[in-house]
Design a protein around this motif. Structure first.
Motif, short mmCIF file in Angstrom:
data_model
loop_
_atom_site.label_atom_id
_atom_site.label_comp_id
_atom_site.label_asym_id
_atom_site.label_seq_id
_atom_site.Cartn_x
_atom_site.Cartn_y
_atom_site.Cartn_z
N TYR A 544 0.84 -1.20 0.00
CA TYR A 544 0.00 0.00 0.00
C TYR A 544 0.88 1.26 0.00
N ALA A 545 1.91 1.22 0.84
CA ALA A 545 2.81 2.37 0.93
C ALA A 545 3.49 2.61 -0.40
N LEU A 546 3.94 1.52 -1.01
CA LEU A 546 4.63 1.66 -2.30
C LEU A 546 3.69 2.23 -3.36
N ALA A 547 2.48 1.78 -3.27
CA ALA A 547 1.50 2.27 -4.24
C ALA A 547 1.28 3.77 -4.08
N LEU A 548 1.21 4.18 -2.81
CA LEU A 548 1.04 5.61 -2.56
C LEU A 548 2.24 6.40 -3.10
N ALA A 549 3.43 5.84 -2.87
CA ALA A 549 4.65 6.53 -3.27
C ALA A 549 4.76 6.63 -4.78
N ARG A 550 4.18 5.70 -5.46
CA ARG A 550 4.29 5.66 -6.92
C ARG A 550 3.70 6.90 -7.55
#
Lengths: 1030, 416
Positions: A544-550
């Motif tokens: 989820y965090a990575l998705a947000l960062a993307r």
């Protein structure tokens, strides 16, 4: 600029006080004020009233002080250098020194005044003339200054000699080519006995040839014993020189593990011959340390520091505590001194902590201290803290963190961190304190604390978990600023990856991901990935965090997310996932906590370089200690007045008895007598000690005579010692030269030593022999002093005195028979050196009795002499028969001047005055050298010291030579061809005189070179006149 | 050594420059001024500029900046600069911008005499005064009449003698020798009134007007007291080491004979206490301050010139206090509360109390103000040092002798 306005106002005030000359026409308002003012000044300076001149000079000095240009007044000012008013003169000197560099040509006008003043009977005038002359930075006058320094270095007055020492670095900076000659003078001044001179000589030594330690050998012991009597600035310089010397020549006393040995009188161990129990401290080093120690009580902080430097770098470690105590005393001095001292202590405490431990409380910080002092004290406190003292220090730190001074608070937090790492028993307490600070309301303190905690915990401290949970609590409370929060996240990621609360924090933070700072986002991504590795069930949150960062605004964050995704979502064939654990959770090395002052340890204590933390221009690092004592014999045997053979009887003549009797010496305390026994000459000393002494002495003298044949350096030293005791006139470089010319077997020298009175006679005879053409000058080279510095020229190229090429036979009347009622005196230049001194010309006086009666008791009565001139009287003629004539030889040292000398001859007929004016050509003595040497020497005497003159062309070379020889006592170097070379040497100053005649189409060019300008021009003139004579 | 010297006033103008070697443009001072602007009270004494090193001291409102081009012992230069200021004070009784500007010719002559090519030549005040007479009105008038100058044409005899600090041919109608024993108490007292550290720094300053070449010996009742000492060069160190007496031929005029240090190892009497109570957040925006000062271990003497200087925390806006003795003032810019008490007469203890207004919403938790205490106690050397006798040899007359003791607060610091 404001400064100009203020200074201008000030000027006006001065202007108001000035009374203008009545004839001042410049009262019109048309002129510019500046222009007008300078005109005024010029007029005042040109006038005849001293008071006006003084007023003008005062105003000019005011202009200089304010940094305004007063150079256009140069011609008007320089005229007043001859002023009788001493204050005007002094101010003119100040002006001259300031502007001479810019107006070189005009400055030369003043030179002759100084040259005259150099011969003044008043020592203050001599000294100040030398000071100004050497301060005028005009390259043209280098030879003149050189000459002046040489003369003044052997002046009677120690004050003038001191000034000469000061002048040496000035000349060196003007013309570095003069180094060798200057070094010779420094060498001479270093062996001076006056404390006044020695300090300045040490200064000149550091400035000109600080690396040439061999110059110190000879005077080392004398310097040590004079140390207490030198003025404080001299002490400081001298201590610095001696520290370098001691470091270069004595082994480090701390290498041996003798703790009590150092206090033992070392002659016992020496005489027992037991090498194994050699003292830890070299006797000579002990001498220095003992002389330096009382200076710790000096009122001058610089001196105290110099002693500290000596003891720290060269002394045995067990003698350091008194030094530390003195340094603590300096902490009460003005802020600037404190700052430097604290700086040195800060780097000393890195290596020698125990030294300052007892003084811990002296370093406690006061609110009133300036920040940089506070920081230094903090540094020292941290360095000093031990397990025992840490609680006290920590309690202090607690007070400091609440200070108003931000920089200081930050440094305190850092210091707590360092303490936590350095002292393991206190780690817990420190961390607790730091974590407590994390909840401070001051954001700034918190930031600093987090950073430090990060560092401490990184060291693998036991309380990492506690730290993590504290940080976690803070993160949840959202009370941290950006960078602090990033650090907290890092802390959790690094040490709390397996901590159960970590996931909760991540969840909390990710919820507000978009609102976080960029730094925090990056740390959060790392945390997420780490957690997904250690706690696999958090993987969805990570995704989820990575998705947000993307889709983040910052491309750094997007890039990082793309990179990290590979670890979380393994694709086909990707190797990355397998190594993820190695990449994210490696065993990291413990961070080393560095001390800010560690690197400064490499610099000498108390130096500028140590203060600024980088090598300053001109900084010379101390060399490392040798493994054993170097050049011990050079320090001992070369003491000039101690004859190596006649040991027993000569003892009382020891060189060192003089400084000792001044009441300065180290020998007044009982214990030092026995230890520094070579130089102690007290007669009260027990015989026992004396006997013990002899042993090392003998061996030393043996050593020196041995080394005479093998070791070149010690050879030169010992031979120089010889010649110094025999003939104090010859200068240092002569000796080296001589040594090259005619190496004399040691035994011969020793024989001469024993019969010193005979020797003196012998020496003079040698010299006479050398200048007589019939005898071969083999031995003559030994003592007739050529002054040319050695420049790697072999035996062939030396300068040797030769006999005169022509002895004039013309008699000139000195006293007419009429004036003296019948006794006529005539003179003839015999061109042979006088027996009494080689500086004297021998003048053959012929007395003729024109009366029928006997004249009795003819002798010289009064001598009117100035400066260094001297007359050696002819032998008294007891009786001169009627009509008979007799000759007597008068020796005159003209001191290289053609001023007439006056004396009176008294006889039974009464007194009659006589005066002899020497032609310039008789003031020199013929010398010969190779043609190449001649050319080389001439090259060195170009510029102001050269004088050209056009002369009548003569028919052949022979005639030219004849005329030259008639006029001057020179020797021909080349007497054929178109270019004739002649050489001579001044009697008194030993300056080389080079003369050449170039035969051209219509005329001859006569060129004379001599470092004494006046001589050169006179000689050229006279030769030219001689050519014209028919 | 020292290439050039610049003297700078507080507003940053170079008002005097002197060069001993080639001229260095005054723009080099910009490095100093920059550092000064950054933190006026915290300029490091040594600054490194690209081609020069600036070594500076600040005294009497002016800054002396010495420029050197290469490695030199910083303390060498600093000590010398202080000596320069001392000399100016000796000549002109003070060292301020106005005084230097008024006397720039004498200043220039002095600087020229003190330094030759950047190396000290004559720094002893007795020698300098013989070379260059200090200016005074009488002499100025006399010189105008007689045409004499202030500059001597002969070398001062001191320069060559082995007592360079004393001028020869001193003659007084009244021969006097005064000794002031001054002790300063440096202390840090913590919140609870306990002593964190305490030291005594003592000086013996002399004012000697004795004819001829007197040889003095000063004996103490209890010389074992000293931890560490430093002497004027005139003191014979050997006799001090062996007999613990001060034997010396004094310079003429006033000088510091010795300074000593009694360290934190020995017990130091603290002659004053401060009871303090500061609460910043009481109710609303008002805090309260209550201070009481009283004597402690004064050995029966009274405290005089007592003054308290309190650096308040940043959040304090103003104070309204009532003192039962003395006056107080508060500077809201520098946040310094100054309470000038004067003499403490028992049994009444000076007290000051009242309210302080605190900026609303400011953080008051971490602030810890501190008090700098000033006081003097006449006729007491707090260490207990006593001079037992002064003997004079080498002169026939009987001098008038006097010893005075005084104790002062040095860096006396109370933490709140």
């Amino acid at each position: 600029m404001t400064s100009t306005t203020t200074s201008y106002n000030n000027d006006k005030v001065v202007q108001g006080e000035v009374e203008y000359p009545a004839s001042d026409p410049a009262s019109g308002a048309f002129f510019q004020p500046d222009y007008k003012k300078n005109e005024d000044l010029k007029m005042m300076l040109d006038g005849s009233k001293d008071s006006l001149k003084l007023e003008a000079m005062k105003r000019i000095i005011g202009m200089i002080a304010k940094g305004r240009d007063a150079s256009d007044l140069f011609p008007a000012v320089v005229k007043n250098v001859v002023s009788k008013n001493i204050e005007v003169k002094k101010l003119v000197y100040v002006y001259l020194v300031r502007y001479a560099e810019e107006q070189q040509d005009l400055a030369l006008l003043s030179i002759s005044t100084f040259q005259r003043a150099l011969k003044d009977p008043n020592q203050l005038i001599r000294a100040s003339a030398l000071r100004v002359l050497s301060s005028i930075r005009v390259p043209m006058i280098v030879p003149i200054v050189m000459l002046a320094i040489k003369d003044s270095a052997s002046d009677m007055s120690p004050y003038v000699r001191k000034t000469a020492a000061h002048a040496i670095p000035k000349l060196y900076s003007l013309d570095p080519d003069q180094k060798e000659e200057l070094v010779a003078i420094i060498d001479k001044l270093l062996s001076d006995k006056a404390p006044l001179v020695v300090g300045s000589a040490a200064m000149a030594f550091t400035e000109v040839c600080g690396d040439r330690m061999s110059l110190i050998h000879r005077s080392y012991r004398k310097l040590c014993s004079l140390l207490a009597d030198v003025d404080e600035w001299g002490q400081l310089t001298l201590l610095n020189v001696l520290t370098v010397y001691a470091k270069t020549h004595f082994p480090n006393p701390n290498n041996d593990s003798y703790s009590s040995e150092s206090e033992k009188p070392f002659y016992e161990s020496d005489s027992s011959g037991d090498k194994d129990s050699a003292p830890a401290v070299d006797p000579d080093l002990r001498l220095l340390l003992r002389a330096a120690k009382p200076l710790l009580q000096s009122r001058n902080a610089g001196v105290v520091m110099a002693v500290a430097q000596l003891f720290y770098h060269c002394g045995p470690v067990q003698e350091l505590p008194p030094v530390a105590k003195a340094m603590i005393r300096l902490l009460r001095a003005p802020i600037e001194v404190q700052s430097v001292v604290l700086n040195s202590i800060a780097s000393l405490t890195v290596t020698r902590r125990s030294l300052f431990e007892p003084f811990l409380k002296s370093f406690f910080v006061r609110n009133s201290d300036p920040t940089h002092i506070k920081l230094l004290k903090l540094e020292i406190l941290t360095n000093l803290a031990t397990e025992a003292s840490a609680p006290v220090v920590l309690r202090e730190y607690q007070t400091y963190v609440t200070s108003n001074d931000k920089a200081f608070v930050a440094a305190t937090i850092q210091a707590i961190g360092r303490l936590a790492v350095a002292i393991h028993t206190e780690t817990e307490t420190c961390l607790n304190g730091l974590l407590h600070l994390l909840s401070s309301k001051d954001e700034w303190v918190v930031c600093e604390a987090v950073v430090v905690v990060k560092r401490v915990v990184g060291g693998g401290a036991a309380s990492a978990r506690a730290a993590v949970s504290r940080a976690a609590k803070l993160l949840r409370a959202d009370r941290l600023a950006g960078s602090a929060r990033a650090a907290a996240v890092w802390l959790v990621a690094e040490h709390g990856a397996s901590h159960p609360r970590a996931a909760a924090i991540l969840a909390h933070m990710v919820a507000a991901f978009a609102d976080q700072d960029e730094l925090v986002k990056l740390q959060l991504l790392s945390l997420a990935v780490k957690l997904s590795l250690t706690q696999p069930d958090t993987l969805p949150m990570c995704r989820y965090a990575l998705a947000l960062a993307r889709y983040d605004a910052s491309y750094d964050v997007r890039d990082r997310a793309r990179l990290l995704r590979r670890f979380v979502e393994p694709e086909r064939g990707s190797q990355l996932a397998r190594y993820a654990k190695h990449i994210f959770c490696p065993d990291k090395p413990k961070p080393t906590v560095h001390c800010n002052y560690k690197e400064r340890d490499q610099y000498t204590v108390g130096s500028l370089s140590q203060y600024i933390g980088s090598a300053a221009v001109g900084y010379r690092p101390l060399p490392s200690s040798p493994r054993e004592t170097i050049a011990a014999d050079l320090r001992e045997t070369v003491t000039p007045a101690v004859a190596p053979v006649a040991e027993d009887g000569q003892k009382n003549k020891s060189f060192y008895s003089e400084p000792d009797s001044d009441g300065s010496g180290s020998s007044s305390s009982g214990s030092s007598d026995s230890s520094s026994s070579e130089e102690s000459s007290d007669e009260e000393e027990s015989n026992e000690v004396e006997k013990k002494e002899e042993k090392p002495k003998e061996s030393n003298s043996y050593k020196s005579s041995n080394s005479g044949t093998t070791d070149t350096e010690s050879d030169s030293e010992s031979s120089s010692a010889e010649s110094e005791s025999d003939n104090s006139d010859s200068s240092e470089d002569d000796k080296k030269e001589e040594q090259k010319e005619t190496p004399i077997p040691e035994s011969e020298v020793k024989d001469k030593k024993n019969e010193k009175s005979n020797l003196e006679l012998l020496l003079e005879l040698d010299e006479v022999a050398s200048s007589l053409p019939t005898m071969t000058p083999t031995c003559g080279g030994f003592l007739s002093p050529p002054t040319v510095p050695p420049s790697g020229i072999g035996d062939v190229d030396s300068i040797t005195p030769v006999g005169p090429a022509l002895v004039p036979s013309t008699q000139t009347e000195v006293v007419a028979r009429v004036t003296s009622r019948g006794l006529a005196v005539s003179r003839r230049w015999s061109r042979a050196p006088h027996l009494y001194s080689h500086k004297m010309c021998a003048i053959e006086l012929t007395f003729t009795n024109h009366t029928p009666d006997d004249i009795e008791n003819i002798r010289v009565n009064k001598k009117l002499l100035t400066g260094s001139r001297a007359i050696h009287e002819f032998a008294v003629i007891p009786r001169l028969g009627g009509g008979a004539s007799m000759t007597g030889t008068l020796g005159v040292d003209f001191a290289d001047s053609i001023q007439p000398i006056e004396f009176t001859i008294i006889s039974s007929l009464g007194e009659v005055s006589a005066s002899i004016t020497p032609p310039v050509g008789e003031l020199m003595r013929a010398v010969t050298m190779s043609q190449t040497r001649w050319d080389q020497e001439q090259k060195g005497l170009r510029g102001m010291t050269e004088c050209n003159k056009q002369a009548v062309k003569l028919k052949d070379e022979q005639t030219i030579c004849k005329r030259v020889f008639e006029t001057a006592n020179v020797a021909a170097i080349t007497d054929t061809g178109d270019f004739l070379r002649f050489a001579g040497r001044m009697m008194s100053s030993q300056d080389l005189v080079l003369l050449c005649v170039k035969i051209e189409e219509a005329c001859c060019m006569v060129t004379a070179n001599c470092s004494n300008m006046a001589i050169a021009s006179l000689l050229a003139n006279q030769i030219a006149q001689a050519f014209a004579r028919d | 050594m020292i290439h050039s010297l610049f003297i700078i006033n507080p507003s940053g103008d170079v008002f005097l420059e002197k060069h001993w070697r080639s001229v260095i443009p005054r723009s080099v001072c910009d490095y100093y001024l920059e550092a000064q602007r950054a933190s006026p009270n915290d300029v490091p004494p040594v600054l490194a500029a690209p081609h020069h090193y600036l070594i500076s001291i600040q005294r009497g409102g002016v800054a002396l900046v010495a420029v050197t081009k290469q490695e030199v012992a910083p303390l060498f230069v600093i000590e010398f600069l202080h000596r320069v200021v001392d000399t100016f004070q000796d000549y002109f009784s003070d060292c301020t911008e106005t005084i230097i500007k008024e006397n720039y010719v004498v200043v220039y002559e002095l600087l020229d005499e003190m330094l030759d090519n950047g190396f000290p030549l004559a720094t002893e005040s007795n020698i300098l005064k013989e070379l260059i007479k200090p200016p005074n009105i009488l002499r100025t008038i006399a010189n105008t009449v007689t045409g004499k100058s202030n500059v001597s044409s002969i070398l001062p005899s001191g320069q060559l003698s082995n007592v360079p600090w004393r001028r020869s041919g001193v003659k007084y109608a009244n021969n006097e020798a005064y000794f002031d024993v001054i002790e300063e108490v440096d202390a840090i007292i913590d919140k609870s009134g306990a002593t964190v550290s305490a030291e005594i720094q003592g000086y013996i300053d002399c004012f000697i007007k004795l004819s001829g070449m007197p040889d003095l010996t000063l004996t103490f009742v209890n010389p074992r007291l000293f931890d560490d000492v430093s002497f004027h060069p005139c003191v014979r160190f050997k006799r001090w080491e062996s007999e613990r007496i001060l034997s010396f031929i004094p310079p003429d005029g006033s000088f510091r004979l010795m300074s000593y240090h009694i360290g934190s190892q020995s017990v130091v009497a603290i002659p004053i206490y401060v009871r303090h109570n500061l609460t910043l957040r009481n109710n609303g925006d008002q805090g309260r301050l209550d201070l009481t000062v009283g004597p402690k271990q004064t050995m029966g003497r009274t405290l005089e010139n007592v003054a308290l200087e309190i650096c308040m925390p940043k959040c304090v806006l103003n104070c309204s206090l009532t003192a039962n003795q003395g006056k107080y003032s508060y500077d809201p810019v520098s946040k310094v509360l100054l309470w000038d008490i004067g003499r403490i007469d028992l049994p009444k203890l000076p007290n000051i109390r009242g309210s302080v207004s605190v900026a609303s919403g400011a953080d008051t938790s971490g602030a810890n103000p501190s008090i700098n205490v000033h006081f003097t106690i006449p006729q007491l050397a707090v260490s207990g040092l006593r001079v037992s006798r002064l003997d004079m040899y080498g002169a026939k007359y009987k001098p008038f002798k006097g010893v005075k003791y005084v104790t002062k607060a040095g860096k006396f610091h109370v933490r709140m």
